[in-house]
Enzyme design. Structure first.
Site, PDB file in Angstrom:
ATOM      1  N   GLY A   1       1.111  -1.098  -0.358  1.00  0.00           N
ATOM      2  CA  GLY A   1      -0.583   0.197   0.071  1.00  0.00           C
ATOM      3  C   GLY A   1       0.826   1.055   0.113  1.00  0.00           C
ATOM      4  O   GLY A   1       2.002   1.491   0.434  1.00  0.00           O
ATOM      5  N   GLY A  53       0.131  -4.955   0.935  1.00  0.00           N
ATOM      6  CA  GLY A  53      -1.333  -4.558  -0.017  1.00  0.00           C
ATOM      7  C   GLY A  53      -0.853  -5.967  -1.508  1.00  0.00           C
ATOM      8  O   GLY A  53      -2.466  -5.909  -1.740  1.00  0.00           O
ATOM      9  N   GLU A  77       5.781  -5.560   7.951  1.00  0.00           N
ATOM     10  CA  GLU A  77       5.230  -5.452   8.370  1.00  0.00           C
ATOM     11  C   GLU A  77       5.807  -5.343   9.730  1.00  0.00           C
ATOM     12  O   GLU A  77       5.979  -3.962   9.951  1.00  0.00           O
ATOM     13  CB  GLU A  77       3.898  -5.093   8.351  1.00  0.00           C
ATOM     14  CG  GLU A  77       3.105  -5.118   7.577  1.00  0.00           C
ATOM     15  CD  GLU A  77       2.708  -6.228   6.570  1.00  0.00           C
ATOM     16  OE1 GLU A  77       2.088  -6.035   5.240  1.00  0.00           O
ATOM     17  OE2 GLU A  77       3.526  -6.944   6.533  1.00  0.00           O
TER      18      GLU A  77
END
Length: 355
Positions: free
Chosen positions: A70, A118, A141
């Site tokens: 993302g 994403g 992440e």
């Protein structure tokens, strides 16, 4: 002289009975922004309603990958002063992830090259997921002070043993064989055969079934190259079976093998808050009944993440300054249950209608 019109960031087109979504931000590794998410959502609605569309195919433009994740830079830049922008991005992204999982027609993703964050969300929830020898898949992440999202807290606990726990906590990127082992992909097709596969899919009739699509993919598929990581699944299952990060670290230290030491060093470089939050969400996801339940929990954590200094420090170190040297706000042993509790509270509108 005729002016050339720039192509959109998501090219929506039809190839026979296939509705195509071509992510088209190659310089940004096809990273998703809110406009792209909205284009995908609108296209899915059109393809779902169109009886002349038998299936959807998502691919990435350029040579480097399907999608690197993302638009984390946008969230970094707006998060402190305009947190509603980041929250709205995640809301719309997660709803699309849910739509893909429940899409009534076959949803085919070619996961060639980089597929991270994403990018996993718009591919691994599909019905037909194809990897190549160039695939580099990860949920990285914890290295940016964030946590595994886009429904990964539903997907990763359903990998064999504790392989999903390992992937979520370490953020390590994996190739085709490991992705298939983790149940994040279904088929291996060499990159040199991708054009032939797309052409074959485009020749399918409007009446093509999921089984016919599988047969078309299988006709060009083969066994993936072996993964050295899969030699360590027994160790992973043993060391990552615990429900606290501290116990996992202790088990790795006790094992003492080269792989265990490398994994231990990697985990110690991650944000302590991210590690503990990710593990708690993965364990909750293991007991969840639906993907949407996991996405709701992830969204609550996303909103709270906008006030987490580790998130901004992690993005700074990885994306903004690129010094790869984050200075986390607290050590692992300083992370309290009270710190984690704020990531599980959310009083706003739910993502999905409550029944």
């Amino acid at each position: 002289m005729e002016m050339q019109t720039a192509l959109p960031e998501v090219i929506v087109e039809r190839d026979g009975a296939i509705g195509r979504l071509r992510l088209n931000r190659p310089r940004a590794l096809n990273s998703l922004n809110r406009a792209m998410i909205r284009t995908i959502d609108k296209a899915l609605t059109e393809f779902e309603r169109d009886p002349a569309i038998a299936a959807v195919l998502v691919t990435g433009e350029g040579e480097r990958g399907l999608c690197a994740g993302g638009d984390i830079r946008m969230i970094y830049e707006s998060g402190r002063e305009r947190p509603e922008e980041g929250a709205q991005f995640w809301r719309e992204e997660f709803i699309v992830n849910s739509r893909i999982s429940a899409f009534p027609k076959p949803y085919i993703a070619i996961m060639d090259g980089i597929v991270m964050g994403g990018g996993v969300g718009i591919s691994a929830h599909g019905s037909h997921r194809i990897v190549t020898e160039r695939t580099r898949l990860a949920m990285p992440e914890t290295g940016i002070g964030y946590f595994t999202d886009v429904g990964a807290t539903w997907l990763l606990p359903r990998a064999p043993g504790e392989f999903g726990t390992y992937l979520g906590l370490t953020g390590r990127d994996i190739g085709a064989a490991a992705a298939m082992h983790a149940r994040l992909a279904d088929s291996f097709v060499s990159s040199e055969r991708i054009d032939a596969l797309v052409a074959s899919l485009g020749k399918l009739p409007v009446t093509a079934t999921a089984e016919q699509i599988s047969a078309t993919i299988n006709a060009l598929s083969s066994e993936p190259p072996p993964s050295a990581l899969l030699d360590h699944t027994a160790l992973i299952d043993r060391c990552f079976a615990f429900d606290t990060v501290e116990e996992i670290l202790e088990a790795l230290e006790t094992d003492g093998s080269d792989f265990a030491r490398e994994t231990l060093q990697l985990l110690k470089s991650r944000s302590g808050i991210s590690l503990k939050l990710t593990l708690s969400l993965l364990r909750a996801g293991r007991d969840s009944a639906t993907l949407n339940e996991c996405l709701e929990a992830e969204f609550a954590a996303c909103v709270a993440m906008l006030a987490n200094p580790d998130f901004y420090e992690g993005v700074r170190a990885a994306v903004i300054d690129k010094d790869r040297n984050p200075n986390w706000s607290v050590r692992l042993d300083e992370v309290t249950p009270q710190m984690l509790a704020r990531f599980r509270r959310y009083d706003g509108a739910p993502l999905f209608a409550r029944r």
